[in-house]
Write an enzyme that holds these catalytic residues in place. Structure first.
Site, mmCIF file in Angstrom:
data_model
loop_
_atom_site.group_PDB
_atom_site.id
_atom_site.type_symbol
_atom_site.label_atom_id
_atom_site.label_comp_id
_atom_site.label_asym_id
_atom_site.label_seq_id
_atom_site.Cartn_x
_atom_site.Cartn_y
_atom_site.Cartn_z
ATOM 1 N N GLN A 255 36.127 -7.581 21.598
ATOM 2 C CA GLN A 255 34.591 -7.079 21.795
ATOM 3 C C GLN A 255 33.658 -6.944 22.991
ATOM 4 O O GLN A 255 33.300 -5.504 22.705
ATOM 5 C CB GLN A 255 33.856 -7.914 20.968
ATOM 6 C CG GLN A 255 33.940 -8.937 19.468
ATOM 7 C CD GLN A 255 33.133 -7.958 19.067
ATOM 8 O OE1 GLN A 255 31.322 -8.060 19.158
ATOM 9 N NE2 GLN A 255 33.320 -7.208 18.086
ATOM 10 N N HIS A 258 33.313 -2.247 22.573
ATOM 11 C CA HIS A 258 31.826 -2.614 22.681
ATOM 12 C C HIS A 258 30.944 -1.551 23.410
ATOM 13 O O HIS A 258 30.129 -0.470 23.621
ATOM 14 C CB HIS A 258 31.270 -3.073 21.657
ATOM 15 C CG HIS A 258 31.772 -3.556 19.474
ATOM 16 N ND1 HIS A 258 31.296 -2.005 19.215
ATOM 17 C CD2 HIS A 258 32.241 -4.801 19.525
ATOM 18 C CE1 HIS A 258 32.058 -2.542 18.114
ATOM 19 N NE2 HIS A 258 32.590 -4.108 18.003
ATOM 20 N N GLU A 322 27.774 -14.223 17.147
ATOM 21 C CA GLU A 322 27.509 -13.263 16.167
ATOM 22 C C GLU A 322 29.082 -13.804 15.293
ATOM 23 O O GLU A 322 28.969 -13.891 14.377
ATOM 24 C CB GLU A 322 27.717 -12.174 17.001
ATOM 25 C CG GLU A 322 28.071 -10.811 16.039
ATOM 26 C CD GLU A 322 28.274 -9.166 16.903
ATOM 27 O OE1 GLU A 322 27.906 -8.527 15.994
ATOM 28 O OE2 GLU A 322 28.488 -9.155 17.516
ATOM 29 N N HIS A 323 30.106 -13.764 16.555
ATOM 30 C CA HIS A 323 31.951 -13.735 15.729
ATOM 31 C C HIS A 323 31.903 -15.357 16.487
ATOM 32 O O HIS A 323 31.759 -15.078 17.919
ATOM 33 C CB HIS A 323 32.565 -12.349 15.793
ATOM 34 C CG HIS A 323 31.887 -11.584 15.761
ATOM 35 N ND1 HIS A 323 31.423 -10.403 17.033
ATOM 36 C CD2 HIS A 323 32.374 -11.014 14.786
ATOM 37 C CE1 HIS A 323 31.135 -9.284 15.570
ATOM 38 N NE2 HIS A 323 31.152 -9.806 14.723
ATOM 39 N N ASP A 356 35.122 -6.623 10.826
ATOM 40 C CA ASP A 356 35.038 -5.448 10.985
ATOM 41 C C ASP A 356 34.737 -4.299 10.618
ATOM 42 O O ASP A 356 33.965 -2.960 10.748
ATOM 43 C CB ASP A 356 34.916 -4.960 12.528
ATOM 44 C CG ASP A 356 34.012 -5.443 14.059
ATOM 45 O OD1 ASP A 356 33.091 -6.260 13.511
ATOM 46 O OD2 ASP A 356 34.701 -5.168 14.731
ATOM 47 N N HIS A 415 -10.636 -22.815 -7.743
ATOM 48 C CA HIS A 415 -9.733 -22.702 -8.388
ATOM 49 C C HIS A 415 -9.565 -23.114 -9.752
ATOM 50 O O HIS A 415 -8.455 -23.249 -10.410
ATOM 51 C CB HIS A 415 -8.873 -23.140 -6.825
ATOM 52 C CG HIS A 415 -7.828 -21.689 -6.324
ATOM 53 N ND1 HIS A 415 -8.939 -21.073 -5.234
ATOM 54 C CD2 HIS A 415 -7.066 -21.953 -6.122
ATOM 55 C CE1 HIS A 415 -7.786 -20.813 -4.852
ATOM 56 N NE2 HIS A 415 -7.155 -20.505 -4.939
#
Length: 429
Positions: A255, A258, A322-323, A356, A415
């Site tokens: 990670q 990235h 996220e992970h 991934d 209504h």
């Protein structure tokens, strides 16, 4: 990594904060890009592509023969890998289809819900330091399964003006024949507002650099739909003594590479495990081609020593990664305790890289603690849910009084009358 031992729970809220992103400074420039694209259309896209990518475009779209040529430009090994990933991702997402189920809520009153594809979607695929053809699979497969009638793909061209062959090959595999050679905020603007060549889409998907991220966030304020709030990639690993330090370090670095703004977090109830992982990080980092990115990311990252698994899970749920990787013994016993995470990887042999690329789950996931309220991209992301109902005359007699009483209580006489006038007609039949 910054190591923290047994932090007090009162300090957790500060620890789960992500590195500050100062995006406000970008908004004025992106707003100017938006205006240029709205006013000048395709000409603005050509000018900005020349300015930012150094490419003079003769045509905004990749030609059919350019797309077809990709197959011969890739190795058989890579094509086989893409095909295997495609198969797994398609199998997993196909199971997410929801069939309409009619429910008679009371006699004569039938309701149901139907999934309807979004007509036109835009996919943004980065093509700079890492051409993310895997993301094209993650977005293109559910878009096709959902039945989206039109899929527009935007990706920045390389220095020679061509699109990376793996992106072209994957697009062809997905049946996507509209590949615009446009990147950055200008691509997001084109898909949002439309130009002569690129039609405006109903929803925009895909990751990107900080300019793409801010452009999508700005558009979401104007009513243009986006997939989900995006930010730098992140992973949180929970590791006890049963973990393999080399595996854990590899997951953290996968990670961290990235980008410099990524964040990785390691939680452990073992000081020895923290030390061993730190040693592995240094050894593995030294041989990574993207070590400069990873090293910068590690400066923003944390190694936290906590007392037990329950504490680590509580911290993880607050962080909402996220992970999330559970490298602990008996992980099966704690799955119900996980409440906030984008995607979870279980045991020592489930690397985050599997998600991934090829296991089947989607890797487009909520970051920056948005996993507290958002899900990752799925088949549902590409459809709208429309409800239907049919009420028979007998059904209206059964439910009519309830509606009249409630409408009158709210003071909405029209209504009430919409029911009353029908009930009088029914009673005369």
């Amino acid at each position: 990594m910054r190591r923290i031992k047994y932090p007090a729970k009162a300090d957790w809220q500060e620890l789960v904060k992500r590195p500050t992103q100062h995006f406000e400074d970008l908004e004025a420039g992106i707003a100017q890009t938006f205006r240029l694209v709205q006013e000048q259309g395709d000409d603005a896209l050509r000018t900005l592509t020349q300015q930012y990518d150094g490419v003079q475009l003769n045509a905004l779209y990749a030609a059919a023969d350019e797309i077809a040529a990709a197959e011969a430009e890739l190795s058989e090994e890579l094509k086989a890998a893409i095909l295997q990933a495609f198969s797994n991702i398609q199998l997993f997402h196909a199971q997410q289809a929801e069939q309409p189920k009619q429910v008679e809520t009371m006699p004569g009153v039938t309701c149901w819900r139907k999934s309807v594809p979004i007509d036109r979607v835009g996919l943004y695929i980065p093509g700079g330091t890492a051409p993310l053809f895997s993301t094209l699979l993650m977005l293109g497969v559910p878009a096709r399964l959902a039945g989206c009638k039109e899929i527009i793909l935007c990706t920045p061209p390389g220095k020679g003006g061509s699109i990376h062959p793996a992106i072209r090959y994957t697009a062809s595999l997905l049946g996507i024949d509209k590949i615009a050679k446009v990147g950055g905020a200008q691509a997001i603007a084109a898909m949002a507002f439309g130009t002569d060549s690129i039609p405006a889409v109903n929803k925009i998907f895909g990751p990107g650099n900080q300019y793409v991220t801010v452009a999508k966030q700005m558009l979401s304020k104007t009513g243009v739909a986006i997939d989900l709030p995006a930010g730098p990639s992140e992973v949180l690993v929970i590791a006890d003594e049963s973990a393999d330090a080399a595996f854990v370090a590899a997951d953290l670095l996968s990670q961290a590479e990235h980008g410099a703004d990524s964040q990785v977090v390691l939680l452990s109830n073992s000081a020895d495990m923290l030390s061993r992982v730190e040693q592995e990080l240094q050894a593995q980092l030294a041989v990574l081609p993207r070590r400069e990115f990873a090293a910068k990311a590690l400066e923003n990252s944390l190694g936290i020593l906590l007392s037990n698994v329950d504490e680590m899970l509580a911290f993880s749920n607050l962080y909402a990664p996220e992970h999330l990787i559970l490298s602990i013994s008996n992980f099966e016993e704690v799955l119900d305790e996980i409440t906030n995470a984008g995607s979870v990887f279980l045991g020592n042999y489930s690397p985050e890289s599997a998600g991934d690329y090829a296991s089947g789950t989607n890797h487009t996931l909520p970051t920056n603690a948005y996993a507290r309220a958002y899900s990752g991209v799925s088949l549902d992301s590409f459809v709208k849910k429309i409800t239907f109902q049919h009420i028979t005359p007998a059904g209206l007699q059964n439910i009519g009084k309830t509606i009249e009483v409630m409408a009158a209580a709210e003071g909405l006489e029209a209504h009430k009358n919409a029911v009353s006038i029908r009930l009088k007609e029914v009673q005369h039949v």
